[in-house]
Design a protein around this motif. Structure first.
Motif, mmCIF file in Angstrom:
data_model
loop_
_atom_site.group_PDB
_atom_site.id
_atom_site.type_symbol
_atom_site.label_atom_id
_atom_site.label_comp_id
_atom_site.label_asym_id
_atom_site.label_seq_id
_atom_site.Cartn_x
_atom_site.Cartn_y
_atom_site.Cartn_z
ATOM 1 N N ILE A 1 0.866 -1.126 0.038
ATOM 2 C CA ILE A 1 0.052 -0.167 0.117
ATOM 3 C C ILE A 1 1.069 1.208 -0.124
ATOM 4 O O ILE A 1 1.864 1.360 0.868
ATOM 5 N N SER A 2 0.796 2.125 -0.959
ATOM 6 C CA SER A 2 1.397 3.518 -1.048
ATOM 7 C C SER A 2 0.296 4.500 -1.118
ATOM 8 O O SER A 2 -0.588 4.584 -1.809
ATOM 9 N N PRO A 3 0.533 5.663 0.138
ATOM 10 C CA PRO A 3 1.602 5.536 0.883
ATOM 11 C C PRO A 3 1.338 4.562 2.095
ATOM 12 O O PRO A 3 0.131 3.986 1.920
ATOM 13 N N PRO A 4 2.314 4.136 2.765
ATOM 14 C CA PRO A 4 2.137 3.032 3.758
ATOM 15 C C PRO A 4 1.184 3.361 4.818
ATOM 16 O O PRO A 4 1.033 4.414 5.184
ATOM 17 N N PRO A 5 0.356 2.011 5.224
ATOM 18 C CA PRO A 5 -0.643 2.454 6.451
ATOM 19 C C PRO A 5 -0.050 3.074 7.505
ATOM 20 O O PRO A 5 1.323 2.591 7.846
ATOM 21 N N THR A 6 -0.618 3.753 8.536
ATOM 22 C CA THR A 6 -0.188 4.073 9.774
ATOM 23 C C THR A 6 0.083 2.769 10.817
ATOM 24 O O THR A 6 -0.442 1.659 10.275
ATOM 25 N N GLU A 7 0.800 2.824 11.722
ATOM 26 C CA GLU A 7 0.821 1.711 12.524
ATOM 27 C C GLU A 7 -0.589 1.209 13.089
ATOM 28 O O GLU A 7 -0.708 -0.109 13.171
ATOM 29 N N LYS B 1 5.228 -5.000 6.197
ATOM 30 C CA LYS B 1 5.914 -4.055 5.542
ATOM 31 C C LYS B 1 4.815 -3.332 4.624
ATOM 32 O O LYS B 1 4.169 -4.135 3.816
ATOM 33 N N ASP B 2 4.333 -2.028 4.346
ATOM 34 C CA ASP B 2 3.595 -1.495 3.550
ATOM 35 C C ASP B 2 2.028 -2.112 3.550
ATOM 36 O O ASP B 2 1.442 -2.231 2.573
ATOM 37 N N GLY B 3 1.562 -2.594 4.621
ATOM 38 C CA GLY B 3 0.430 -3.188 4.586
ATOM 39 C C GLY B 3 0.346 -4.818 4.332
ATOM 40 O O GLY B 3 -0.933 -5.160 4.500
ATOM 41 N N CYS B 4 1.354 -5.537 4.293
ATOM 42 C CA CYS B 4 1.569 -6.851 4.093
ATOM 43 C C CYS B 4 2.503 -7.553 4.944
ATOM 44 O O CYS B 4 3.385 -6.878 5.364
ATOM 45 N N ILE B 5 2.269 -8.804 5.057
ATOM 46 C CA ILE B 5 3.211 -9.546 5.773
ATOM 47 C C ILE B 5 4.215 -9.905 4.994
ATOM 48 O O ILE B 5 3.879 -10.537 3.808
ATOM 49 N N THR B 6 5.511 -9.983 5.228
ATOM 50 C CA THR B 6 6.609 -10.032 4.606
ATOM 51 C C THR B 6 7.607 -11.031 5.187
ATOM 52 O O THR B 6 8.369 -11.645 4.411
ATOM 53 N N LYS C 1 -4.730 -15.340 20.826
ATOM 54 C CA LYS C 1 -4.800 -13.824 21.025
ATOM 55 C C LYS C 1 -3.652 -13.317 20.037
ATOM 56 O O LYS C 1 -2.884 -14.064 19.375
ATOM 57 N N GLN C 2 -3.776 -11.991 20.002
ATOM 58 C CA GLN C 2 -2.836 -11.504 18.837
ATOM 59 C C GLN C 2 -2.449 -9.925 19.557
ATOM 60 O O GLN C 2 -3.130 -9.614 20.352
ATOM 61 N N ALA C 3 -1.285 -9.570 18.830
ATOM 62 C CA ALA C 3 -0.856 -8.057 19.460
ATOM 63 C C ALA C 3 0.031 -7.601 18.375
ATOM 64 O O ALA C 3 0.431 -8.426 17.490
ATOM 65 N N PHE C 4 -0.039 -6.269 18.351
ATOM 66 C CA PHE C 4 0.962 -5.682 17.202
ATOM 67 C C PHE C 4 1.677 -4.354 17.964
ATOM 68 O O PHE C 4 0.768 -3.577 18.670
ATOM 69 N N ARG C 5 2.628 -4.031 17.411
ATOM 70 C CA ARG C 5 3.412 -2.814 17.880
ATOM 71 C C ARG C 5 4.707 -2.787 16.721
ATOM 72 O O ARG C 5 5.121 -3.561 16.483
ATOM 73 N N GLY C 6 4.548 -1.521 16.398
ATOM 74 C CA GLY C 6 5.717 -1.244 15.306
ATOM 75 C C GLY C 6 5.471 -1.412 13.845
ATOM 76 O O GLY C 6 4.364 -1.330 13.346
ATOM 77 N N ASP C 7 6.265 -2.539 13.563
ATOM 78 C CA ASP C 7 5.786 -3.297 12.494
ATOM 79 C C ASP C 7 5.983 -4.854 12.531
ATOM 80 O O ASP C 7 5.575 -5.577 11.687
ATOM 81 N N GLU D 1 -3.319 1.459 11.608
ATOM 82 C CA GLU D 1 -4.130 0.788 10.355
ATOM 83 C C GLU D 1 -3.388 -0.646 10.104
ATOM 84 O O GLU D 1 -4.342 -1.793 9.662
ATOM 85 N N THR D 2 -2.229 -0.570 10.301
ATOM 86 C CA THR D 2 -1.314 -2.080 9.946
ATOM 87 C C THR D 2 -1.761 -2.958 11.347
ATOM 88 O O THR D 2 -2.177 -4.005 11.026
ATOM 89 N N ALA D 3 -2.048 -2.431 12.417
ATOM 90 C CA ALA D 3 -2.476 -3.226 13.640
ATOM 91 C C ALA D 3 -3.979 -3.773 13.313
ATOM 92 O O ALA D 3 -4.379 -4.970 13.631
ATOM 93 N N ALA D 4 -4.835 -3.090 12.714
ATOM 94 C CA ALA D 4 -6.139 -3.326 12.323
ATOM 95 C C ALA D 4 -6.130 -4.586 11.175
ATOM 96 O O ALA D 4 -6.993 -5.274 11.409
ATOM 97 N N ARG D 5 -5.217 -4.358 10.269
ATOM 98 C CA ARG D 5 -5.067 -5.375 9.244
ATOM 99 C C ARG D 5 -4.613 -6.689 9.944
ATOM 100 O O ARG D 5 -4.936 -7.843 9.390
ATOM 101 N N HIS D 6 -3.636 -6.648 10.980
ATOM 102 C CA HIS D 6 -3.394 -7.835 11.645
ATOM 103 C C HIS D 6 -4.320 -8.568 12.506
ATOM 104 O O HIS D 6 -4.387 -9.562 12.464
#
Length: 142
Positions: A32-38, A123-128, A101-107, A40-45
C-alpha cells in the motif's frame, strides 16, 4: 499500490484437507502506498488473526501475505507463500486452537495459540516475514 518486485511461485490453486476444507489461492497482498499507519496495520493484523485462527480460513488469511514472504521456520526450505500454503492447506481446518490471542507494535504482529507464538513482520500493509521457532509472547502485550 506497488507490487513487490520479486516473484515467487504461486501457491497451489486448490487444496483440500482431510476434513473437506477447501483452500483456494488468493492474490498476494500488494504493498500500500503511501504506507498505512501503525494503527491501520494493527487493524489489518487483527483481521489476519481472525481469518487465520478464529475462522481457520487460509484463503482469507493469505490475502495479507506478499509474494516475497520469507518464512524463517527451519523446516521451510523454499520460502514464499506457496510452501506455507501447501503445508498448512492440508491440515489447518482440522486443528483445534486454544487460547488464541494477537498483539501488534511497530511493524511486528504476534499470534499465539496452543502454546505456540508466531511473529510476523509487516511492510506497507502486507506480511513479509514470519518466525515461529522459539518465539515468545512480548512482555509489553501481557
Amino acid at each position: 499500490m506497488a507490487a513487490p518486485s520479486a516473484t515467487v511461485d504461486a501457491p497451489s490453486k486448490v487444496l483440500d484437507d482431510r476434513q473437506g476444507c477447501r483452500v483456494t489461492t488468493p492474490v498476494p497482498c500488494a504493498y500500500i502506498s503511501p504506507p498505512p499507519t501503525e494503527a491501520e496495520t494493527a487493524a489489518r493484523h487483527a483481521l489476519f488473526f481472525d481469518a487465520f485462527i478464529n475462522k481457520k480460513n487460509l484463503s482469507e488469511a493469505f490475502k495479507y501475505i506478499d509474494n516475497v514472504y520469507v518464512n524463517h521456520n527451519p523446516l521451510a526450505r523454499r520460502g514464499g507463500p506457496k510452501e506455507a500454503l501447501d503445508i498448512l492447506g492440508g491440515i489447518w481446518c482440522s486443528q483445534n486452537f486454544r487460547n488464541g490471542k494477537q498483539a501488534f507494535r511497530g511493524d511486528m504482529g504476534y499470534v499465539a495459540y496452543n502454546n505456540i507464538v508466531d511473529r510476523f513482520r509487516w511492510k506497507d500493509g502486507c506480511i513479509t516475514e514470519h518466525w515461529d521457532s522459539g518465539e515468545r509472547w512480548p512482555s509489553w502485550a501481557t
